[in-house]
Design an enzyme around this catalytic site. Structure first.
Site, PDB file in Angstrom:
ATOM      1  N   SER A   1      -2.529  -9.201   5.734  1.00 19.71           N
ATOM      2  CA  SER A   1      -2.924  -8.168   6.130  1.00 19.71           C
ATOM      3  C   SER A   1      -1.832  -8.052   7.673  1.00 19.71           C
ATOM      4  O   SER A   1      -2.402  -8.555   8.984  1.00 19.71           O
ATOM      5  CB  SER A   1      -3.467  -6.641   6.290  1.00 19.71           C
ATOM      6  OG  SER A   1      -3.134  -6.029   6.811  1.00 19.71           O
TER       7      SER A   1
ATOM      8  N   ARG B   1       0.537   3.684  16.279  1.00 25.69           N
ATOM      9  CA  ARG B   1       0.273   4.812  15.391  1.00 25.69           C
ATOM     10  C   ARG B   1       0.685   5.793  15.929  1.00 25.69           C
ATOM     11  O   ARG B   1       1.389   6.822  15.129  1.00 25.69           O
ATOM     12  CB  ARG B   1      -1.299   4.303  14.909  1.00 25.69           C
ATOM     13  CG  ARG B   1      -2.323   3.003  14.432  1.00 25.69           C
ATOM     14  CD  ARG B   1      -0.708   2.712  13.630  1.00 25.69           C
ATOM     15  NE  ARG B   1      -1.143   1.654  12.941  1.00 25.69           N
ATOM     16  CZ  ARG B   1      -0.117   0.780  12.297  1.00 25.69           C
ATOM     17  NH1 ARG B   1       1.098   1.036  12.086  1.00 25.69           N
ATOM     18  NH2 ARG B   1      -0.180   0.020  11.194  1.00 25.69           N
TER      19      ARG B   1
ATOM     20  N   ASP C   1       0.553  -1.350  -0.106  1.00 26.27           N
ATOM     21  CA  ASP C   1       0.283  -0.418  -0.212  1.00 26.27           C
ATOM     22  C   ASP C   1       1.032   1.097   0.308  1.00 26.27           C
ATOM     23  O   ASP C   1       0.259   1.963  -0.577  1.00 26.27           O
ATOM     24  CB  ASP C   1      -0.980   0.291   1.127  1.00 26.27           C
ATOM     25  CG  ASP C   1      -2.097  -0.879   1.074  1.00 26.27           C
ATOM     26  OD1 ASP C   1      -2.237  -1.441   0.017  1.00 26.27           O
ATOM     27  OD2 ASP C   1      -3.049  -1.320   2.667  1.00 26.27           O
TER      28      ASP C   1
ATOM     29  N   ASP D   1      -7.342   2.603  11.784  1.00 28.26           N
ATOM     30  CA  ASP D   1      -5.516   3.562  11.559  1.00 28.26           C
ATOM     31  C   ASP D   1      -5.498   5.087  11.182  1.00 28.26           C
ATOM     32  O   ASP D   1      -4.773   5.239  11.539  1.00 28.26           O
ATOM     33  CB  ASP D   1      -4.549   2.374  10.931  1.00 28.26           C
ATOM     34  CG  ASP D   1      -3.837   1.313  11.445  1.00 28.26           C
ATOM     35  OD1 ASP D   1      -4.103   1.267  13.138  1.00 28.26           O
ATOM     36  OD2 ASP D   1      -3.965   0.578  10.291  1.00 28.26           O
TER      37      ASP D   1
HETATM   38  N1  ARG Z   1      -7.645  -3.933  14.240  1.00 32.84           N
HETATM   39  C1  ARG Z   1      -6.580  -3.614  14.948  1.00 32.84           C
HETATM   40  C2  ARG Z   1      -6.706  -2.515  15.271  1.00 32.84           C
HETATM   41  O1  ARG Z   1      -7.362  -1.994  14.740  1.00 32.84           O
HETATM   42  C3  ARG Z   1      -5.146  -3.977  14.432  1.00 32.84           C
HETATM   43  C4  ARG Z   1      -4.933  -2.984  12.842  1.00 32.84           C
HETATM   44  C5  ARG Z   1      -4.079  -3.752  12.459  1.00 32.84           C
HETATM   45  N2  ARG Z   1      -3.142  -2.721  11.235  1.00 32.84           N
HETATM   46  C6  ARG Z   1      -3.505  -3.416   9.924  1.00 32.84           C
HETATM   47  N3  ARG Z   1      -2.519  -2.001   8.781  1.00 32.84           N
HETATM   48  N4  ARG Z   1      -3.154  -4.773   9.673  1.00 32.84           N
HETATM   49  O2  ARG Z   1      -5.435  -1.915  16.264  1.00 32.84           O
END
Ligand code: ARG
Length: 423
Positions: A174, A94, A14, A123
């Site tokens: 992912s 993050r 991405d 995110d």
């Molecule tokens: N659902 C989790 C969260 O919101 C994991 C996110 C994982 N992110 C990713 N880009 N694979 O914290």
């Protein structure tokens, strides 16, 4: 300001696709890629640097491992950081990643950011909140969200624009990794009724493949944060690295939940968080020894609110500061040791000890007269006083034809007779 954009860069497909896009579709002259090392595999950090070099960006790798553990993971332990059973591993990284991107933007004189988050996840909220809170005038571009591309369209775009496609990342899953955990998403894994295949796990053994011998661990805490494992004082990063290895080896740390994402989507999520699960379990066991029941009850509410704010990435929220103030004050007494057993996926607390324990053997023991049991009689007599009064009143109302009793159900009906003397 110059026409530069800082791209929050992981090296995955991405964000790699975002590099040529920043120039071709969004008209920037210079792309500055920033990869923040929060403990993802060293190969991934290197791969990001190599791809960035191949595509001619100005690249920075920022080592934030120590800050991550000290300022994000350890506060999360103090708050028993959890969201629906998820130890918040991706979530708490993050804001730090965004903060590092802001620092670089200021350093290189950029006033625009790009990131590769999609429009469905959390995110995007976490990253953009910090970017825009710290640089309110900066432009933020999220090509994946704007263009709504599928994975195969991305691969096509990558091939047409000379974006190197790595071997490791472009699989069906992912994956997001840092020292606090590994998130595995995508493909069929999002289906609630799909059994996760063993191949998705990297940090934890299955209970079947875990050693037949159990492992005991002693973790020492000082003021709510872990300081040593089996008597060895370790720096924060080393402590987390070791516990990930030890607990993972014994199959501890797998988390498989239905998660309510910020947008309201329910998604099945898989995590491996061996160190986080171990430390959070130990920390709770120690809190239960040293905090009063009133503190524990109230702190559970505070912790839950804290977990929600952390999940949403709202680290700069005033409520978060307020909650942290309370939490930190309670943690001044959370010092001591916890002994645990790891065995084929299970984690058991074997014992806990603290100089500040609110436990008194002499008072609690069945064999002691220090606590005069006859003192309890009055307490027992007044226990549930209002409920007993309610039963009297309701019984009376029933005989007068009132409806109050019906809510109680027939099960207890026969046990309540004539209204007696209220106590
Ligand atoms: N659902 C989790 C969260 O919101 C994991 C996110 C994982 N992110 C990713 N880009 N694979 O914290």
């Amino acid at each position: 300001m110059s026409n530069k954009v800082v791209l929050v860069y992981s090296g995955g497909l991405d964000t790699s696709v975002c590099i040529p896009m920043m120039k071709e579709e969004y008209g920037f002259d210079e792309v500055v890629t920033v990869t923040v090392d929060v403990g993802q595999p060293a190969e991934d950090v290197q791969e990001a640097a190599d791809k960035a070099a191949a595509m001619g960006t100005t690249h920075f790798t920022v080592d934030a491992k120590e800050e991550f553990v000290k300022y994000l993971c350890f506060p999360s332990i103090k708050a028993n950081g959890d969201y629906e059973g998820y130890p918040l591993s991706t979530a708490i990284a993050r804001p730090l990643i965004a903060l590092k991107a802001v620092e670089k933007a200021k350093e290189v004189g950029a006033n625009a950011f790009g990131h590769g988050c999609t429009g469905k996840g959390n995110d995007q909220f976490r990253i953009e909140f910090v970017l825009s809170a710290l640089m309110p005038d900066a432009r933020i571009i999220a090509p994946m969200r704007e263009k709504n591309m599928t994975r195969s369209e991305e691969i096509e775009y990558a091939q047409a624009h000379g974006v190197p496609i790595g071997q490791s990342k472009e699989k069906i899953w992912s994956i997001d990794e840092n020292l606090w955990g590994r998130s595995i998403e995508g493909g069929r894994l999002e289906e609630p009724n799909y059994t996760p295949p063993e191949e998705i796990f990297r940090w934890t053994r299955s209970p079947e493949n875990a050693p037949d011998e159990s492992r005991t661990l002693e973790i020492a805490f000082e003021e709510g944060v872990p300081v040593s494992v089996d008597g060895d004082r370790l720096d924060p990063v080393e402590l987390v690295v070791q516990l990930n290895r030890i607990a993972g080896e014994h199959g501890v740390g797998r988390v498989d939940i239905m998660e309510d994402r910020m947008l309201g989507l329910k998604v099945r999520e898989n995590y491996e968080c061996p160190a986080a699960v171990t430390l959070l379990t130990a920390h709770k066991a120690l809190e239960a020894l040293v905090l009063t029941r009133e503190e524990l009850r109230f702190k559970a509410l505070v912790d839950q609110e804290w977990g929600r704010l952390a999940y949403e990435g709202l680290w700069l929220h005033p409520l978060k500061e307020d909650l942290d103030a309370f939490i930190n004050h309670t943690q001044m007494r959370v010092s001591g040791i916890v002994r645990l057993k790891l065995y084929k996926g299970s984690l058991t607390v074997l014992g806990r000890d603290s100089q500040l324990a609110l436990y008194n053997e002499d008072l609690a023991s069945f064999d002691s007269k220090t606590f005069d049991q006859s003192l309890s009689a009055g307490n027992v007599r007044t226990h549930g006083m209002q409920a007993k009064m309610f039963q009297q009143v309701a019984g009376l109302e029933h005989r007068l034809g009132g409806g109050a009793r019906t809510a109680l159900g027939p099960a207890i009906e026969e046990h309540i007779g004539e209204a007696g003397e209220p106590i």
